[in-house]
Design a protein around this motif. Structure first.
Motif, PDB file in Angstrom:
ATOM      1  N   ASP A   6      39.729 -12.942  -4.997  1.00 24.47           N
ATOM      2  CA  ASP A   6      39.713 -14.379  -5.480  1.00 24.47           C
ATOM      3  C   ASP A   6      39.518 -14.351  -7.025  1.00 24.47           C
ATOM      4  N   ASN A   7      39.601 -13.136  -7.524  1.00 19.31           N
ATOM      5  CA  ASN A   7      39.367 -13.397  -8.996  1.00 19.31           C
ATOM      6  C   ASN A   7      41.010 -13.154  -9.670  1.00 19.31           C
ATOM      7  N   VAL A   8      41.918 -12.879  -8.797  1.00 21.02           N
ATOM      8  CA  VAL A   8      43.316 -12.724  -9.658  1.00 21.02           C
ATOM      9  C   VAL A   8      43.781 -13.916  -9.958  1.00 21.02           C
ATOM     10  N   THR A  58      28.547 -13.366 -15.762  1.00 24.70           N
ATOM     11  CA  THR A  58      29.136 -12.235 -14.674  1.00 24.70           C
ATOM     12  C   THR A  58      28.230 -12.472 -13.495  1.00 24.70           C
ATOM     13  N   GLY A  59      28.897 -12.123 -12.434  1.00 24.71           N
ATOM     14  CA  GLY A  59      27.835 -12.032 -11.075  1.00 24.71           C
ATOM     15  C   GLY A  59      26.836 -10.890 -11.127  1.00 24.71           C
ATOM     16  N   THR A  60      27.365  -9.854 -11.662  1.00 23.16           N
ATOM     17  CA  THR A  60      26.412  -8.840 -11.809  1.00 23.16           C
ATOM     18  C   THR A  60      25.045  -9.042 -12.710  1.00 23.16           C
ATOM     19  N   ALA A  61      25.433  -9.764 -13.722  1.00 25.12           N
ATOM     20  CA  ALA A  61      24.245 -10.421 -14.517  1.00 25.12           C
ATOM     21  C   ALA A  61      23.291 -11.349 -13.864  1.00 25.12           C
ATOM     22  N   ALA A  62      24.058 -12.222 -12.781  1.00 25.57           N
ATOM     23  CA  ALA A  62      23.400 -13.027 -12.387  1.00 25.57           C
ATOM     24  C   ALA A  62      22.419 -12.433 -11.368  1.00 25.57           C
ATOM     25  N   ASN A  63      22.894 -11.350 -10.494  1.00 19.97           N
ATOM     26  CA  ASN A  63      22.088 -10.797  -9.456  1.00 19.97           C
ATOM     27  C   ASN A  63      21.022  -9.953  -9.945  1.00 19.97           C
ATOM     28  N   SER A  64      21.512  -8.909 -11.025  1.00 21.23           N
ATOM     29  CA  SER A  64      20.658  -8.073 -11.524  1.00 21.23           C
ATOM     30  C   SER A  64      19.139  -8.810 -12.322  1.00 21.23           C
ATOM     31  N   SER A  88      28.447  -2.017  -5.571  1.00 19.54           N
ATOM     32  CA  SER A  88      29.404  -2.482  -6.640  1.00 19.54           C
ATOM     33  C   SER A  88      29.107  -2.978  -7.970  1.00 19.54           C
ATOM     34  N   GLU A  89      27.801  -2.666  -8.152  1.00 18.79           N
ATOM     35  CA  GLU A  89      27.370  -3.287  -9.577  1.00 18.79           C
ATOM     36  C   GLU A  89      26.878  -2.164 -10.629  1.00 18.79           C
ATOM     37  N   GLY A  90      27.189  -0.817  -9.992  1.00 18.10           N
ATOM     38  CA  GLY A  90      27.017   0.099 -11.116  1.00 18.10           C
ATOM     39  C   GLY A  90      25.486   0.375 -11.422  1.00 18.10           C
ATOM     40  N   ILE A 138      20.360 -11.142   0.154  1.00 15.58           N
ATOM     41  CA  ILE A 138      21.566 -11.246   1.106  1.00 15.58           C
ATOM     42  C   ILE A 138      22.660 -11.750   0.258  1.00 15.58           C
ATOM     43  N   THR A 139      23.758 -11.509   0.937  1.00 18.42           N
ATOM     44  CA  THR A 139      25.146 -12.323   0.333  1.00 18.42           C
ATOM     45  C   THR A 139      25.603 -13.376   1.198  1.00 18.42           C
ATOM     46  N   GLN A 140      25.985 -14.449   0.359  1.00 23.20           N
ATOM     47  CA  GLN A 140      26.358 -15.661   1.087  1.00 23.20           C
ATOM     48  C   GLN A 140      27.569 -16.251   0.372  1.00 23.20           C
ATOM     49  N   SER A 142      28.978 -13.495   3.197  1.00 18.42           N
ATOM     50  CA  SER A 142      28.772 -11.976   3.153  1.00 18.42           C
ATOM     51  C   SER A 142      29.994 -11.356   2.627  1.00 18.42           C
ATOM     52  N   GLU A 143      29.980 -10.066   2.240  1.00 16.24           N
ATOM     53  CA  GLU A 143      31.195  -9.347   1.626  1.00 16.24           C
ATOM     54  C   GLU A 143      32.286  -9.188   2.728  1.00 16.24           C
ATOM     55  N   LEU A 144      31.924  -9.710   4.105  1.00 19.61           N
ATOM     56  CA  LEU A 144      32.965  -9.383   5.157  1.00 19.61           C
ATOM     57  C   LEU A 144      33.552 -10.771   5.547  1.00 19.61           C
ATOM     58  N   VAL A 169      19.677 -14.538  -2.771  1.00 24.30           N
ATOM     59  CA  VAL A 169      20.849 -14.991  -2.327  1.00 24.30           C
ATOM     60  C   VAL A 169      22.046 -14.317  -3.371  1.00 24.30           C
ATOM     61  N   ASP A 170      22.947 -13.660  -3.047  1.00 25.77           N
ATOM     62  CA  ASP A 170      24.259 -13.193  -3.958  1.00 25.77           C
ATOM     63  C   ASP A 170      25.185 -14.293  -3.641  1.00 25.77           C
ATOM     64  N   GLY A 171      25.228 -15.217  -4.208  1.00 28.17           N
ATOM     65  CA  GLY A 171      26.045 -16.592  -4.039  1.00 28.17           C
ATOM     66  C   GLY A 171      27.559 -16.557  -4.783  1.00 28.17           C
ATOM     67  N   ALA A 172      28.048 -15.330  -4.737  1.00 29.73           N
ATOM     68  CA  ALA A 172      29.386 -15.273  -5.451  1.00 29.73           C
ATOM     69  C   ALA A 172      30.427 -15.992  -4.797  1.00 29.73           C
ATOM     70  N   ARG A 173      30.294 -16.333  -3.420  1.00 33.37           N
ATOM     71  CA  ARG A 173      31.080 -17.058  -2.528  1.00 33.37           C
ATOM     72  C   ARG A 173      30.354 -18.157  -1.863  1.00 33.37           C
ATOM     73  N   TRP A 174      29.413 -18.723  -2.563  1.00 33.06           N
ATOM     74  CA  TRP A 174      28.457 -19.676  -2.259  1.00 33.06           C
ATOM     75  C   TRP A 174      29.029 -20.919  -1.633  1.00 33.06           C
ATOM     76  N   THR A 202      32.852 -18.503 -10.738  1.00 36.36           N
ATOM     77  CA  THR A 202      34.116 -17.622 -11.187  1.00 36.36           C
ATOM     78  C   THR A 202      35.129 -17.585 -10.071  1.00 36.36           C
ATOM     79  N   LYS A 203      34.824 -17.000  -8.841  1.00 32.82           N
ATOM     80  CA  LYS A 203      35.636 -16.979  -7.867  1.00 32.82           C
ATOM     81  C   LYS A 203      36.194 -18.264  -7.482  1.00 32.82           C
ATOM     82  N   ASN A 204      35.671 -19.333  -7.571  1.00 29.48           N
ATOM     83  CA  ASN A 204      35.929 -20.633  -7.194  1.00 29.48           C
ATOM     84  C   ASN A 204      36.633 -21.542  -8.380  1.00 29.48           C
TER      85      ASN A 204
END
Ligand SMILES: Cc1ncc(COP(=O)(O)O)c(C=O)c1O
Length: 359
Positions: A6-8, A58-64, A88-90, A138-140, A142-144, A169-174, A202-204
């Motif tokens: 969804d980032n393309v 970035t989402g990685t910055a937000a989560n960390s 996936s966040e190195g 948790i991811t909301q 989820s990755e799946l 909550v990791d809400g990259a796709r919240w 970003t993804k939205n």
């Protein structure tokens, strides 16, 4: 046929227009500007909460940064195996917390089950590991591509809080999850017991904008300083704020997410009509996971389709706010083409004629 992520896609026109419109403003740097203040008010209104906000790119910055606020360097963060923070966040969470350990738990279609969280907490030997259980993440969605209901979140929050842990909550796709859940932002977050939410835009449809929402201002201690120290404080911070103002304006965020979700449903329906294609997980947001018969993955890739090929053999198609019917139709035409050409060729063991193709 760009279904890799969804980032393309670029930026939603409504958000880009607001970025352009705000470009001529001269404003104070580092978030001391009126647009940032307006965004803070908008977050409070949308979430019906006196929350504190931290904007990053970035989402990685937000989560960390979120997890660094609630987990000490000697802490343990419980999450689903293969979740973005783990896989996936190195190592950003470990880095930003100064060494907290991620304890991964097998998920169920991407989601953390209460009984597995309870078992992992019971299993955790704080004395031997010198790791203090600090947070559950948790991811909301989820990755799946599955969505936690408010009730499911409340069950996890109750276990976390009962054991002295915070719930992140990791809400990259919240927004996609909210559109699916059909409830309010408050019900799906703090009212269900979420302490800190990484809310992705970003993804939205945003260019690059993520927010960390602290529903308890006590948890904010040292977070702004850490953001600066890690190089994640934008001097032209107002452009992050503008993206969120446009995102929330007239419910745009939900319109964009609904479109992405609806396109995924459309794609799922078409794929499911082929007996040779198996849909792997429930499709609840904008991600469709499928198993394709031998040869089809290569056929589609050669025809220019882009999608994610997973290590487990499944493929992932991601739709977005900008996915058109024509893109879905082109993918389906390429699949039809594959099955047509195979009718007269050798058929692999897992090949079946699709119902939609007359024999
Ligand atoms: C579940 C999840 N969390 C967070 C992110 C944010 O990652 P990034 O740091 O690339 O913005 C992503 C992006 O793919 C994601 O899928």
């Amino acid at each position: 046929m760009k279904f890799y992520s969804d980032n393309v896609t670029g930026c939603a026109p409504e958000i880009l227009e607001q970025l352009v419109a705000s470009n001529s403003l001269k404003a104070m740097p580092y978030g001391a500007d009126e647009l940032t203040s307006a965004a803070e008010v908008a977050f409070r209104q949308v979430f019906e909460s006196d929350l504190e906000t931290l904007l990053v790119a970035t989402g990685t910055a937000a989560n960390s940064l979120a997890l660094a606020a609630i987990a000490p360097s000697h802490g343990a963060v419980f999450c689903v195996r293969g979740s973005h923070i783990e896989a996936s966040e190195g190592g950003a969470v470990e880095f930003m917390t100064g060494g907290a350990k991620l304890v991964s738990i097998e998920g169920d279609a991407g989601k953390l089950l209460p009984e597995r969280l309870e078992a992992a907490l019971a299993d955790h030997d704080e004395g031997a590991s010198f790791r203090k259980p600090a947070a559950v993440s948790i991811t909301q969605a989820s990755e799946l591509g599955t969505v936690y209901s408010a009730g499911e979140i409340a069950a996890l929050a109750s276990i976390a809080h009962g054991n002295g842990l915070k719930l992140h909550v990791d809400g990259a796709r919240w927004a996609n999850a909210l559109a699916c859940a059909g409830t309010t932002p408050a019900e799906l977050s703090w009212r269900a017991g979420v302490d800190v939410l990484s809310l992705g835009a970003t993804k939205n449809g945003a260019l690059a904008a993520e927010a960390v929402l602290f529903f308890d201002s006590q948890l904010m201690q040292g977070v702004r300083e850490r953001r600066k120290r890690s190089g994640m404080l934008l001097s032209k911070h107002r452009f992050l704020a503008v993206q969120f103002l446009a995102f929330f304006n007239s419910g745009l965020w939900l319109d964009l997410a609904r479109h992405a979700n609806a396109q995924a449903q459309k794609l799922r329906g078409k794929l499911a009509a082929y007996p040779a294609i198996a849909i792997v997980h429930p499709v609840e947001v904008n991600l469709v996971f499928a198993r394709l018969p031998t040869g089809l993955t290569e056929h589609l890739a050669q025809g220019g389709a882009e999608f994610h090929q997973r290590k487990d053999g499944a493929v992932r198609f991601a739709t977005s706010f900008a996915t058109t019917d024509a893109e879905i139709d082109a993918l389906i035409a390429a699949i039809d083409d594959f099955f047509e050409s195979r009718k007269t060729n050798d058929r692999p063991a897992d090949f079946h004629i699709p119902r939609s193709t007359p024999i």
